[in-house]
Enzyme design. Sequence first.
Site: not given
Length: 253
Positions: A155-156
């Site tokens: 996600a990051y």
Amino acid sequence: MSLYAGRFAGRTAIVTGGASGLGKAVAARIVAEGGRVALWDLDADKLATARTEIRATHVEALDVADAGAVEAAAAATHAALGPVDILICAAGITGATAPVHDYPIDSWQRVIDINVNGLFYCNRAVVPLLLANGYGRIVNVASVAGKEGNPNASAYSASKAAVIGFTKSLGKELAGKCGPGGIVANAITPATFESPILEQLPQSQVDYMRGKIPMGRLGEVDESAAMICFMASDECSFTTASTFDTSGGRTTF
């Protein structure tokens, strides 16, 4: 005293995530170099402390993932401080540390909401203020993870890749809008540096990221703050839609 005392004289900056970490370090330097700063952050208590410590002119407690709150904060900041010259988007979270097949959906959504949607909302709300002012410097904080991808941080990594792509698009949209050097938008891609955000990660993940840096150490927050302040200054006048690297040699493109 800063080596660049007076560099931001007469300039007003909005700094998201400004109550701690990189955002706070950048805001402190802008104030020390003669500028006025509005701090935007979710944590009202940290905002109050930061305002006193760095002598910020204005603060707004808000969640950048709330588009309406961002629009209101932009209007309130403009009403309080007048023309806005600089936007620095440093608000962000890491999210969970997990492989994709186990990655919590709620964590994925929150990372995207803050790191991508929130950054978009802030740019969308402030760009009209810069256009009206005929001048602007935008710095969106991305990460080397957006270039290379970090395992167990999908996600990051995805969110920071989005920040890079978004900033390239925005910089080209704004190029030449207000004359030579009028409004530029760039991203910074730091490697991992000493910051409160590391508290969101297991030590194994921090060790992995340190091991990827050829200099063999984590960055210092002031190193990235110095780069951002150049990007936010009049001196950065012929570079836009680009990324500036502070990665200890991890990425060189």
